[in-house]
Structure formats: C-alpha cells, structure tokens
Design an enzyme around this catalytic site. Structure first.
Site, PDB file in Angstrom:
ATOM      1  N   TYR A 184       0.848  -1.187   0.000  1.00  0.00           N
ATOM      2  CA  TYR A 184       0.000   0.000   0.000  1.00  0.00           C
ATOM      3  C   TYR A 184       0.883   1.237   0.000  1.00  0.00           C
ATOM      4  O   TYR A 184       1.766   1.382   0.837  1.00  0.00           O
ATOM      5  CB  TYR A 184      -0.897  -0.003   1.243  1.00  0.00           C
ATOM      6  CG  TYR A 184      -1.787   1.208   1.373  1.00  0.00           C
ATOM      7  CD1 TYR A 184      -2.895   1.373   0.543  1.00  0.00           C
ATOM      8  CD2 TYR A 184      -1.537   2.184   2.339  1.00  0.00           C
ATOM      9  CE1 TYR A 184      -3.723   2.479   0.669  1.00  0.00           C
ATOM     10  CE2 TYR A 184      -2.365   3.288   2.476  1.00  0.00           C
ATOM     11  CZ  TYR A 184      -3.454   3.431   1.642  1.00  0.00           C
ATOM     12  OH  TYR A 184      -4.273   4.525   1.765  1.00  0.00           O
ATOM     13  N   ASP A 200       9.271   2.692  -0.629  1.00  0.00           N
ATOM     14  CA  ASP A 200       8.279   3.338   0.229  1.00  0.00           C
ATOM     15  C   ASP A 200       8.645   2.993   1.665  1.00  0.00           C
ATOM     16  O   ASP A 200       8.365   1.905   2.156  1.00  0.00           O
ATOM     17  CB  ASP A 200       6.884   2.818  -0.124  1.00  0.00           C
ATOM     18  CG  ASP A 200       5.797   3.359   0.797  1.00  0.00           C
ATOM     19  OD1 ASP A 200       6.134   3.998   1.807  1.00  0.00           O
ATOM     20  OD2 ASP A 200       4.606   3.120   0.505  1.00  0.00           O
ATOM     21  N   LYS A 216       4.876   9.957   8.508  1.00  0.00           N
ATOM     22  CA  LYS A 216       4.773  10.745   9.729  1.00  0.00           C
ATOM     23  C   LYS A 216       5.983  10.688  10.646  1.00  0.00           C
ATOM     24  O   LYS A 216       6.177  11.573  11.461  1.00  0.00           O
ATOM     25  CB  LYS A 216       3.538  10.336  10.539  1.00  0.00           C
ATOM     26  CG  LYS A 216       2.509   9.627   9.756  1.00  0.00           C
ATOM     27  CD  LYS A 216       1.310   9.175  10.558  1.00  0.00           C
ATOM     28  CE  LYS A 216       1.163   7.689  10.514  1.00  0.00           C
ATOM     29  NZ  LYS A 216       1.197   7.135   9.156  1.00  0.00           N
TER      30      LYS A 216
END
Length: 427
Positions: free
Chosen positions: A144, A239, A267
């Site tokens: 994802y 990623d 984050k």
C-alpha cells in the site's frame, strides 16, 4: 471492558463523518464490533474515553518509535507553536531537518517535505516519470502506497496483464499505466519488464511490507530487484513510510544493504505529526520544481510544527542508536513468548518479524506475499483481536497490518501481552 462512551461517540460520528471514521481501518469492519475512541496517550499506553488503559501495538501506525507524548518532541512543538503555526514561507528549521535526514540516509543528497505518505509516494512516482520520460510503474500486490489513483490497482487475469481499478473513481486510463507484480517473486517482475520493454519508469515497493502483515523479503529478492532495475534503466522507489528511521537510522536501505533511487517517508519524519517526504540524489531531485520541470507544491509543506517535532525525533534516534537494538530485542522477546503461548493452542499460525515490526497469521503456510497472507483464518483472528482487547491489549484491527513496537514498552508490558495470549480460547 466497558466501551459505552466509545459506542456513543461512534454513533454520533456516523451522523457527520462517512462510516464514523476518517480512515477506513479504524471502523473495525475487518474484526467486527465498534471502534475504541482514544482520549489521551502516554508512553506505551492508550487511555480511551471509558477510562480503560490499553497497551499500544500500533504506535499511530509506526511513527511513534519512542512512545506517545515523548517529552522532547512535545516541548519542541509547544515552543514552536508559540512563535506561529504556519507561514507558507521558508523557515530555517526546514533546512535543519533536511540536513539531519540527509546525513542519516544512505545514497541521498536532497529531500522535499510534503504533508503525508500518500503525497510522498504520489510525488515520487511523478518525479520518476518526469526523470525517465516513461509512463508505466510496477507495484506489488498487497503493498500500500497511499490512496493516490495510481496505487489503487488490483491484478488482471495474469502476471503480465494490465491492472484494473479496485476503487470507483480510478480511471482505466490510470490503471493501464500501473502493472502488478507478486511480492518475493522476481520472475513476475521480469515478465512485466519484458512485456513492457522501455516503458517502465519505476518499481515502487515496501522493502519490508507492512500492509499485508509484516512480510519479509526473501534472500536475494530486493537485490535481484535492484539488478533488474539497473539492467533496464528503471528507478527503484522504496516506500519507507513504515520502515524509515524504524529499522535503523538509515532505514531499510541500511537494514537490507541495498540502495534505492528514490525514498518516501511518512509521519515519522515529523515526529508523528501529519507530514511526509521524498528524497533522492542531486541528479534526480534536480528535475523537481523550481529547479526542474516536474511540479510539486503544498502550502503546508515544511510546516514548522511538523519540522520541529521531526527534528526532535530524528535527533534522539541519531544520537542514541542503541534505541534500535532495544526495539529489536523487545520484539524478539515478544516473538518468542507469542510462539510459546500459541503452540499450546494447537492451531496453525505463522509469526513474521523484522526489526520492530511483527505480525501473527493464523495459517499453516509460510506468509510471504499477499496471496499467502489472505489464506489466514479471519474468524480466528477476530477471536484473537477481541480476546486481546478485552485484556487491555490494542493490536491492529486487521489481519493485514503489522504491529509496530515503541521503545516505551517495558518487558512487563510484553509479558502481560504474552500472558493475555495464553489466556485466550481460540478454538
């Protein structure tokens, strides 16, 4: 446990927010029941609106490596907020954080801050296309990369077919440029490259996957992927929204001993605040506006609150590398204890672990890609999840998510978690 206040808040939220949540996994659709509403958190613990204390194993889905409300991060945010929260203009702290991040990451010269992991991955793919002059990308089933259109693609009829959208609103035109490979299967990648010779700009991957549970790359897989990209002038995008600064100060590149062309972060680079970033060498980043033709912008990019939190977080991790050893040792302790407890249940299970990421799969088959992850017994997982929740342990409310340990967890917390598994009836 009693969740009357959480239930009432969920009922109210559903009147004003689609599904009552602002991110789907929070709705407990995969496990049943109603979500827990958090009131506050400190260290390794969540405190819900009904006054229950929960040992936390999601750490805001990864970034809170040092635990909730970590004092240096909080103080940095408070001090910066007193001087203003957003300017839409350059600030010195952006450079301070960029300089520190670049110094920690192998193979990187420059970094661009954005507002989320989704935005980072979306921008990285655009940059790869602009740099290479090619349109297509390869992603892996079960990985994802946010909810940008390019990433919401499922498999077609075979490994070499074009993808098709698996969310309304994603166009066939977008889908045709996204090719789907199988994680830990180099041959599936080689077939796609052969069938689309000279058309592929980038391969994007979670180097250690966290969105189908924790999935570990098999020996030679990532190195083989690097070689395929080099042979075919394709950029390799890592990623690292989940793995960045968690698997080591240099992230997955350091942990796996492999270099990617573009890195994406979420984050963690803002100490848990809404932020993201993508990074590469000078040549690739030179294609990015305002230096180059590939456009990317954001009013809140480099927001001073996120930059101050990120600087405090990364400074702590950079100055204290023993944190990564501590996290790995705690995760190994949990792994051993979970295995012993689950062995007594007489049910099939697999535990995958890498660094401070870990997941439990109720299947008798090794879990190494999305297809094998999907074979897990979801009914058993639901019993497991709710049985743990009833004992004050908060796990990811989906069998397709990794646990993320934070260093505020003590061994008493880990042993309490193991004891809770021992108490479960999973028959």
């Amino acid at each position: 446990m009693i969740y009357k206040r959480s239930s009432a808040l969920f009922a109210e939220a559903k009147q004003y927010i689609p599904g009552g949540v602002n991110s789907p996994v929070r709705a407990f659709k995969a496990v049943g029941g109603e979500p827990i509403f958090v009131k506050e958190a400190k260290g390794a613990y969540l405190y819900d609106e009904d006054g229950n204390r929960l040992i936390d194993y999601i750490a805001s889905w990864g970034p809170l490596i040092l635990g909730h409300a970590y004092e240096p991060v909080l103080n940095a945010i408070i001090d910066k907020a007193k001087k203003g929260t957003s300017f839409g203009m350059p600030t010195e702290i952006e450079t301070d954080l960029a300089k520190l991040a670049v110094s920690m990451l192998p193979n990187i010269d420059k970094i661009r801050f954005v507002n989320s992991g989704t935005e980072a991955c979306m921008s990285a793919v655009r940059l790869a296309r602009g740099y290479t002059g090619k349109d297509k990308i390869i992603k892996f089933a079960g990985c994802y990369h946010g909810h940008s259109d390019s990433f919401l693609i499922q498999a077609g009829s075979g490994a070499v077919t074009f993808g098709s959208p698996n969310s309304p609103g994603v166009t066939q035109g977008t889908a045709k440029d996204t090719l789907l490979a199988v994680y830990n299967d180099l041959e599936s990648v080689a077939q796609l490259i052969k069938a689309n010779k000279g058309e592929i700009a980038a391969v994007i991957i979670e180097p250690v996957a966290g969105n189908m549970g924790c999935i570990i790359p098999t020996d030679g897989f990532i190195h083989g992927l690097r070689a395929l990209c080099d042979e075919n002038d394709i950029l390799l995008i890592f990623d690292e929204v989940m793995t960045g600064f968690r698997l080591g100060r240099g992230g997955a590149q350091e942990a796996l001993g492999i270099k990617a062309d573009i890195l994406c972060f979420g984050k963690v680079i803002g100490g848990g605040l809404p932020v993201g970033a993508f990074a590469a060498n000078n040549e690739i980043m030179g294609y990015l506006a305002p230096d180059g033709p590939v456009y990317q912008a954001g009013t809140l990019s480099g927001n001073p609150l996120a930059m101050s939190a990120g600087l405090a977080m990364l400074t702590e991790l950079n100055n204290n590398p023993e944190i990564f050893t501590s996290l790995q040792e705690k995760t190994a302790h949990l792994h051993i204890g979970l295995s012993k407890a689950l062995d007594k249940k007489g049910i099939p299970y697999q535990i995958n672990r890498f660094g401070s990421m870990i997941s439990v799969h109720f299947t008798d088959e090794p879990v190494m890609d999305f297809a094998t992850s999907a074979k897990g017994n979801n009914d058993t997982f639901k019993k497991y999840f709710h049985g743990m929740l009833d004992q004050g342990i908060y796990l990811p409310p989906s069998a397709f998510e990794s646990y993320f340990l934070n260093d505020a967890l003590c061994y008493e917390d880990l042993d309490a978690t193991i004891e809770a598994v021992d108490n479960l009836d999973l028959s």
